[in-house]
Design a protein around this motif. Structure first.
Motif, PDB file in Angstrom:
ATOM      1  N   GLY A  88      -3.781 -13.430   1.222  1.00  0.00           N
ATOM      2  CA  GLY A  88      -3.444 -12.011   1.157  1.00  0.00           C
ATOM      3  C   GLY A  88      -3.991 -11.380  -0.096  1.00  0.00           C
ATOM      4  N   ILE A  89      -3.723 -10.083  -0.232  1.00  0.00           N
ATOM      5  CA  ILE A  89      -4.203  -9.333  -1.396  1.00  0.00           C
ATOM      6  C   ILE A  89      -3.091  -8.427  -1.898  1.00  0.00           C
ATOM      7  N   THR A  90      -3.052  -8.222  -3.210  1.00  0.00           N
ATOM      8  CA  THR A  90      -2.030  -7.400  -3.849  1.00  0.00           C
ATOM      9  C   THR A  90      -2.712  -6.412  -4.783  1.00  0.00           C
ATOM     10  N   GLY A  91      -2.257  -5.171  -4.754  1.00  0.00           N
ATOM     11  CA  GLY A  91      -2.813  -4.155  -5.644  1.00  0.00           C
ATOM     12  C   GLY A  91      -2.191  -2.812  -5.332  1.00  0.00           C
ATOM     13  N   ASP A  92      -2.671  -1.756  -5.985  1.00  0.00           N
ATOM     14  CA  ASP A  92      -2.170  -0.440  -5.622  1.00  0.00           C
ATOM     15  C   ASP A  92      -2.540  -0.205  -4.159  1.00  0.00           C
ATOM     16  N   PRO A  93      -1.762   0.594  -3.420  1.00  0.00           N
ATOM     17  CA  PRO A  93      -1.962   0.708  -1.970  1.00  0.00           C
ATOM     18  C   PRO A  93      -3.392   1.027  -1.551  1.00  0.00           C
ATOM     19  N   GLN A  94      -4.060   1.938  -2.224  1.00  0.00           N
ATOM     20  CA  GLN A  94      -5.417   2.303  -1.832  1.00  0.00           C
ATOM     21  C   GLN A  94      -6.379   1.125  -1.996  1.00  0.00           C
ATOM     22  N   THR A  95      -6.305   0.453  -3.149  1.00  0.00           N
ATOM     23  CA  THR A  95      -7.187  -0.687  -3.408  1.00  0.00           C
ATOM     24  C   THR A  95      -6.905  -1.837  -2.455  1.00  0.00           C
ATOM     25  N   ALA A  96      -5.617  -2.151  -2.261  1.00  0.00           N
ATOM     26  CA  ALA A  96      -5.249  -3.269  -1.389  1.00  0.00           C
ATOM     27  C   ALA A  96      -5.691  -3.006   0.048  1.00  0.00           C
ATOM     28  N   GLN A  97      -5.480  -1.788   0.529  1.00  0.00           N
ATOM     29  CA  GLN A  97      -5.864  -1.462   1.898  1.00  0.00           C
ATOM     30  C   GLN A  97      -7.378  -1.484   2.067  1.00  0.00           C
ATOM     31  N   MET A  98      -8.112  -0.999   1.079  1.00  0.00           N
ATOM     32  CA  MET A  98      -9.570  -1.006   1.164  1.00  0.00           C
ATOM     33  C   MET A  98     -10.093  -2.435   1.231  1.00  0.00           C
ATOM     34  N   PHE A  99      -9.595  -3.290   0.330  1.00  0.00           N
ATOM     35  CA  PHE A  99     -10.030  -4.690   0.336  1.00  0.00           C
ATOM     36  C   PHE A  99      -9.650  -5.355   1.651  1.00  0.00           C
ATOM     37  N   ALA A 100      -8.410  -5.150   2.100  1.00  0.00           N
ATOM     38  CA  ALA A 100      -7.936  -5.810   3.319  1.00  0.00           C
ATOM     39  C   ALA A 100      -8.780  -5.404   4.526  1.00  0.00           C
TER      40      ALA A 100
END
Length: 270
Positions: A88-100
């Motif tokens: 999985g990935i963790t980060g601020d919502p915009q960054t996490a969603q972009m990476f995911a």
């Protein structure tokens, strides 16, 4: 372009671009201390990836990087992670969603948000008044109580039902680390909280728990406030993460001086 990020790296030191979002991404300090972790940075130190083996990665991207450049950097990072198991990935919502979105498409995976947390820091403590009881550092004699509280915390925070006996080893480890404290009323524990990690400028509080029968008396507030005083005496700023789905705990922290520092989203791949 990516190179290794090491403990006390200049990329996460005072004055670096990272420190603007340091509270929000404080766990990167902890991950970078693990010699087995994978920690990467860009030459301009405006992108940092950190992952403990077997756990979700953390991804920080400076806000002054344009979205198109972020996309390119994420693709490059994913190329570095070809042989890495990433649950999985963790980060601020915009960054996490972009990476995911990019990672899942490349690897033919699906993804979903598991938890969204608010990061808090407490620059000025507001100590609660009139709360009965006192703070006590947990010792080996409290292992059973702490194990019971940890099981309760997992139930409330994650909806996971576990037997207290399964938390005995973890309880003993946390007590031995020296950061676990209890709130005592009439000789009996009624709440717990833990100073789990100290980074250069902050100390993180976690595992805050009050059994149902002892709630609404201010015990957790009083205990966390006492931990804040300990942290402040070390010239550090208290910080913590709180699940946005738990308004009661968020209110407790805000009432004693904790201020919001940004959202963190945990996404899992499957």
């Amino acid at each position: 372009m990516f190179s290794k990020l090491v403990p006390n790296d200049p990329a996460i030191a005072a004055g670096s671009p990272f420190t603007i979002d340091e509270v929000q991404y404080n766990l990167i300090h902890r991950i970078s201390e693990d010699r087995n972790s994978l920690c990467l940075k860009t030459p301009d130190e405006k992108v940092i990836f950190a992952q403990t083996p077997g756990h979700k990665g953390w991804l920080w991207i400076s806000n002054d990087i344009l979205a198109t450049e972020q996309t390119s950097l994420i693709h490059e990072l994913i190329n570095h992670l070809t042989r890495v198991s990433l649950p999985g990935i963790t980060g601020d919502p915009q960054t996490a969603q972009m990476f995911a979105g990019i990672f899942s498409k490349i690897n033919n995976l699906r993804y979903e948000t598991e938890m969204t947390m608010e990061a808090y820091h407490c620059p000025t403590l507001i100590k609660p008044q009139g709360v009965k009881g006192e703070i006590l550092k947990a010792t080996d004699e409290h292992v059973d109580v702490v194990a019971d509280y940890l099981a309760g915390f997992m139930r409330d925070a994650f909806g996971t039902q576990v037997e207290p006996s399964s938390q005995q080893t973890r309880a003993a480890t946390m007590i031995a680390a020296g950061g676990l404290y209890l709130w005592i009323v009439n000789g009996h524990p009624v709440a717990q909280a833990n100073i789990s990690h100290r980074s250069p400028r902050h100390a993180r509080i976690n595992a805050v728990f009050t059994p149902t029968q002892h709630r609404k008396h201010g015990y957790a507030s009083a205990l966390v406030a006492e931990l804040c005083k300990i942290i402040e005496s070390e010239n550090r700023i208290p910080m913590l993460y709180a699940d946005v789905k738990n308004p009661d705990s968020n209110k407790v922290y805000q009432n004693i001086g904790f201020q919001k520092c940004g959202l963190i989203e945990e996404i899992k791949f499957f």
